[in-house]
Design a protein around this motif. Structure first.
Motif, PDB file in Angstrom:
ATOM      1  N   HIS A  30       0.839  -1.290  -0.028  1.00 18.16           N
ATOM      2  CA  HIS A  30       0.277  -0.050   0.023  1.00 18.16           C
ATOM      3  C   HIS A  30       0.871   1.195  -0.120  1.00 18.16           C
ATOM      4  O   HIS A  30       1.979   1.051  -0.034  1.00 18.16           O
ATOM      5  CB  HIS A  30      -0.871   0.082   1.035  1.00 18.16           C
ATOM      6  CG  HIS A  30      -0.441   0.108   2.554  1.00 18.16           C
ATOM      7  ND1 HIS A  30       0.301  -1.034   2.900  1.00 18.16           N
ATOM      8  CD2 HIS A  30      -0.221   0.947   3.520  1.00 18.16           C
ATOM      9  CE1 HIS A  30       0.734  -0.655   4.377  1.00 18.16           C
ATOM     10  NE2 HIS A  30       0.475   0.611   4.612  1.00 18.16           N
ATOM     11  N   HIS A  32       1.491   3.771   2.216  1.00 17.99           N
ATOM     12  CA  HIS A  32       2.050   4.220   3.469  1.00 17.99           C
ATOM     13  C   HIS A  32       3.637   4.439   3.467  1.00 17.99           C
ATOM     14  O   HIS A  32       4.413   3.278   2.761  1.00 17.99           O
ATOM     15  CB  HIS A  32       1.617   3.635   4.735  1.00 17.99           C
ATOM     16  CG  HIS A  32       0.392   3.964   5.107  1.00 17.99           C
ATOM     17  ND1 HIS A  32      -0.540   3.540   5.705  1.00 17.99           N
ATOM     18  CD2 HIS A  32      -0.441   5.346   4.954  1.00 17.99           C
ATOM     19  CE1 HIS A  32      -1.435   3.782   6.051  1.00 17.99           C
ATOM     20  NE2 HIS A  32      -1.667   5.035   5.558  1.00 17.99           N
ATOM     21  N   HIS A  84      -6.947  -2.210   4.367  1.00 15.82           N
ATOM     22  CA  HIS A  84      -6.206  -1.059   5.285  1.00 15.82           C
ATOM     23  C   HIS A  84      -6.368   0.127   4.847  1.00 15.82           C
ATOM     24  O   HIS A  84      -6.904   1.081   5.738  1.00 15.82           O
ATOM     25  CB  HIS A  84      -4.770  -1.623   5.283  1.00 15.82           C
ATOM     26  CG  HIS A  84      -3.928  -0.531   6.262  1.00 15.82           C
ATOM     27  ND1 HIS A  84      -3.953  -0.334   7.237  1.00 15.82           N
ATOM     28  CD2 HIS A  84      -2.713   0.073   5.584  1.00 15.82           C
ATOM     29  CE1 HIS A  84      -2.976   0.422   7.758  1.00 15.82           C
ATOM     30  NE2 HIS A  84      -2.107   0.580   6.555  1.00 15.82           N
TER      31      HIS A  84
HETATM   32 ZN    ZN Z   1      -0.073   1.355   6.545  1.00 15.10          ZN
END
Ligand code: ZN
Length: 320
Positions: A30, A32, A84
């Protein structure tokens, strides 16, 4: 099938998983920043590529839609929603020698802005265990959302200004959607706002909100990134009441730790019960845990699983 020395390498595919060092080819679960680096080529879901593109220019993206199969060096690779943040993916790698599932960050519960998590079986599971201690049991999401909405409504009626701090990517958009779905007036900081077009591209409708400006005096909730928690301008907002939203709000000292008036447990990670339930559904022969305490490994072993911390110099071969 994979090796680990600070980062995870799937040797057969020359594919790193969420490497934080620059690699020729890495999967990014992802967008992040603690899961990415400026790799030569990144394998990820299409929403993750769109989000990463706002942060990392000059990188080659190989996108793979959820549920599609990608043949790679004799293995089959597929991505599955991790629940998430938007685009977050688990990667499953299947070969004649067995299957490997790597979760990245994940959360099975309901979300307003994220693809619902899917759960697939695998022989070897590499999983995050951020909230792997038994006291990290989150209240139902609907309860925490209502707590946040009631608090904001009450403060606005009193002429005060709720200021919510959330991570700029993922949590920020989720909180915005909770607030606008309830028709609360919201002013949003640019750091959260800049990702919104990607969410809209994938069908998330945020309704009405406005861009936050420090000169703004209209009543409403102010949504800021957590990085602005200590900025002096926050304390100068008329009737300011600060709120932090995070799974860590479960901790008794959360308000003190985050230096806010209130902390509400809205998480984008699986809580303790969800971690355990997830493992039971994946039915792995062996489990490697990252990002969490060793307590969860004991919990898994007591439940009859072969569980290990993901440590330096692990070399594994899968047997069927
Ligand atoms: Zn994360």
């Amino acid at each position: 099938m994979f090796s680990y020395e600070k980062d995870i390498l799937v040797k057969e595919l020359d594919l790193w998983l969420d490497s934080r060092r620059v690699r020729p080819f890495s999967f990014a679960s992802h967008a992040h920043s603690d899961h990415i680096a400026r790799h030569k080529k990144i394998l990820c879901s299409p929403p993750t590529a769109d989000l990463l593109h706002l942060r990392l220019k000059g990188v080659q993206y190989q996108t793979l839609s959820f549920g599609r199969s990608l043949p790679l060096n004799g293995s089959i690779v597929s991505l599955h929603p991790a629940g998430h943040i938007l685009g977050s993916a688990q990667i499953k790698i299947e070969s004649q020698r067995g299957s490997l599932l790597y979760t990245g960050d994940f959360r099975p519960g309901p979300s307003r802005t994220t693809e619902p998590m899917e759960i697939h079986t695998a022989d070897t599971l590499i999983m995050e265990t951020t909230f792997g201690r038994p006291h990290y049991r989150m209240p139902p999401r609907s309860e925490s959302e209502q707590e946040l909405l009631d608090l904001c409504s009450r403060l606005l009626k009193q002429g005060r200004t709720p200021v919510i701090f959330a991570y700029s990517l993922g949590k920020g958009q989720e909180i915005l959607k909770i607030l606008t779905d309830a028709d609360l007036p919201v002013a949003v900081d640019y750091q959260i706002l800049k990702y919104i077009p990607v969410y809209q591209k994938y069908g998330v409708d945020f309704g009405k909100f406005r861009k936050f400006r420090r000169s703004d005096t209209q009543p409403g909730v102010i949504l800021l990134p957590t990085t602005q928690r200590h900025h002096r301008f926050v304390q100068n907002i008329t009737g300011v009441y600060t709120i932090y939203v995070s799974g860590w709000a479960i901790d008794a000292n959360a308000r003190y730790r985050f230096n806010v008036d209130e902390a509400i447990p809205i998480s984008d990670h699986a809580d303790f019960n969800e971690l355990l339930h997830f493992v039971e559904q994946v039915r792995p022969k062996e489990i490697y845990c990252t990002h969490g305490s060793r307590d969860f490994i004991s919990v898994l072993r007591n439940a009859g699983f072969k569980a290990y911390p993901l440590e330096k110099n692990i070399q594994l071969q899968l047997d069927l």
